[in-house]
Design a protein around this motif. Structure first.
Motif, PDB file in Angstrom:
ATOM      1  N   GLN A 163      26.315  87.632  -8.552  1.00 11.68           N
ATOM      2  CA  GLN A 163      26.264  88.054  -7.152  1.00 11.68           C
ATOM      3  C   GLN A 163      24.819  87.937  -6.659  1.00 11.68           C
ATOM      4  O   GLN A 163      23.878  88.156  -7.415  1.00 11.68           O
ATOM      5  N   LEU A 165      22.565  89.399  -3.510  1.00 16.05           N
ATOM      6  CA  LEU A 165      22.621  90.436  -2.470  1.00 16.05           C
ATOM      7  C   LEU A 165      21.510  90.248  -1.449  1.00 16.05           C
ATOM      8  O   LEU A 165      20.350  90.012  -1.814  1.00 16.05           O
ATOM      9  N   GLN A 186      26.445  88.117  -0.912  1.00 11.48           N
ATOM     10  CA  GLN A 186      26.868  89.342  -0.212  1.00 11.48           C
ATOM     11  C   GLN A 186      25.775  89.757   0.767  1.00 11.48           C
ATOM     12  O   GLN A 186      24.620  89.972   0.372  1.00 11.48           O
ATOM     13  N   ALA A 189      23.905  94.128   2.362  1.00  6.47           N
ATOM     14  CA  ALA A 189      23.729  94.978   1.169  1.00  6.47           C
ATOM     15  C   ALA A 189      22.589  95.954   1.438  1.00  6.47           C
ATOM     16  O   ALA A 189      21.821  95.779   2.382  1.00  6.47           O
TER      17      ALA A 189
END
Length: 333
Positions: A163, A165, A186, A189
């Protein structure tokens, strides 16, 4: 308190990335009153806020808000100063990134890094603080892109994060981010970070050399000692950033986290030209600027993230810091 600074090695990496994007950095340096020739002096340092202005002008002139990702294309150990060689001689990526956190102030005093195990793997988190200016988003993106590219370069493996962020909203064009990071992105965040698989972090480095690692540790430690005047201030700020979302941190808690007595903590901060209350206030002010740049966070959420039990205390503190309400400041952004 003296200005935070960035090493000429890291500044040179930024300049190479920007010039790759067609930006005339020599002209920007002259405009900002910076010495372009000092980029080749390994002991030179540039103010953190000057680097922020460099990013801002580069984005204006290039029209490319993703220009920071070019840092992934200029990977070389020297960009990390002596820290780059310490990373390369580490046994595993995990050991290398632990060293990066330990010595990152050599690269840039405005950066706060942490590296910790999580239930899913290992996470490298990043925050960059300016003195009077909040750090440019491109600075954070460039640092993450470079860190990942450096891990790939050291291992010779196409490491893909679990991931990636980002604070703030997604960019209009995701393609450059997908191309550089090659992992799930993502946005909105609460921090910038890279989540790695455990197996990747346990990977043995082909350049591992324990004797060299110890030698580079000594060089890095000696260089870091030059910044000893703000060493405790920096460590205490990192602890405050971690504790603030749980409520206003007490001096006792911060001293405990640093393995110091309260009296020793206060004395060391005073020797460095500050106090616990001033450091708490400065840290909250810097974080407030970063949080207000994230539209997804409400003013109430920001007040609690900064450790204010009563939001009205946050509003009063903010007006004292900037002469504006948080809403007015956000509107100007």
């Amino acid at each position: 308190m003296r200005e935070r600074s960035t090493s000429s090695n890291w500044a040179l990496g930024i300049v190479q990335a920007l010039e790759m994007g067609g930006v005339d950095c020599r002209a920007i340096f002259a405009e900002l009153g910076l010495d372009y020739a000092a980029l080749n002096d390994p002991d030179a340092r540039f103010p953190q806020d000057a680097m922020t202005r460099l990013w801002q002008r580069a984005v204006e002139l290039s029209g490319n808000p993703a220009i920071g990702l070019n840092m992934a294309k200029v990977v070389r150990p020297a960009s990390f100063h002596v820290v780059g060689y310490a990373l390369m001689s580490s046994r595993t990526l995990k050991d290398g990134l632990t060293r990066l956190v330990r010595y990152q102030r050599i690269i840039g005093e405005g950066a706060d890094l942490s590296f910790r195990p999580t239930p899913r793997g290992y996470e490298l988190t990043l925050a960059i603080h300016g003195d009077r200016l909040p750090a440019a988003r491109q600075s954070m993106e460039a640092s993450m892109a470079y860190a990942l590219a450096f891990c790939r370069w050291m291992t010779g493996q196409p490491i893909r994060p679990l991931q990636v962020l980002f604070q703030g909203p997604p960019p209009a064009d995701l393609q450059p981010f997908e191309q550089v990071f090659q992992g799930p992105l993502q946005f909105h965040a609460d921090h910038y970070g890279l989540l790695f698989e455990r197996a990747d972090m346990d990977m043995q480095l082909p350049t591992a050399n324990e004797s060299l690692a110890q030698l580079h540790d000594r060089f890095a430690g000696e260089y870091l000692a030059r910044f000893s005047d703000t060493r405790v201030t920096h460590s205490a700020r990192q602890v405050l950033c971690r504790l603030l979302p749980q409520g206003e941190p007490k001096r006792e808690s911060v001293a405990q986290a640093l393995h110091l007595s309260q009296r020793t903590l206060q004395r060391r901060l005073q020797e460095e030209g500050g106090s616990f209350q001033q450091l708490l206030d400065d840290t909250r002010r810097e974080l407030a600027q970063q949080y207000l740049a994230q539209p997804a966070l409400s003013l109430l959420e920001i007040a609690y993230l900064l450790g204010f039990a009563d939001p009205s205390n946050f509003f009063r503190a903010f007006r004292r810091w900037f002469g504006l309400t948080p809403g007015e400041y956000r509107a100007q952004l």
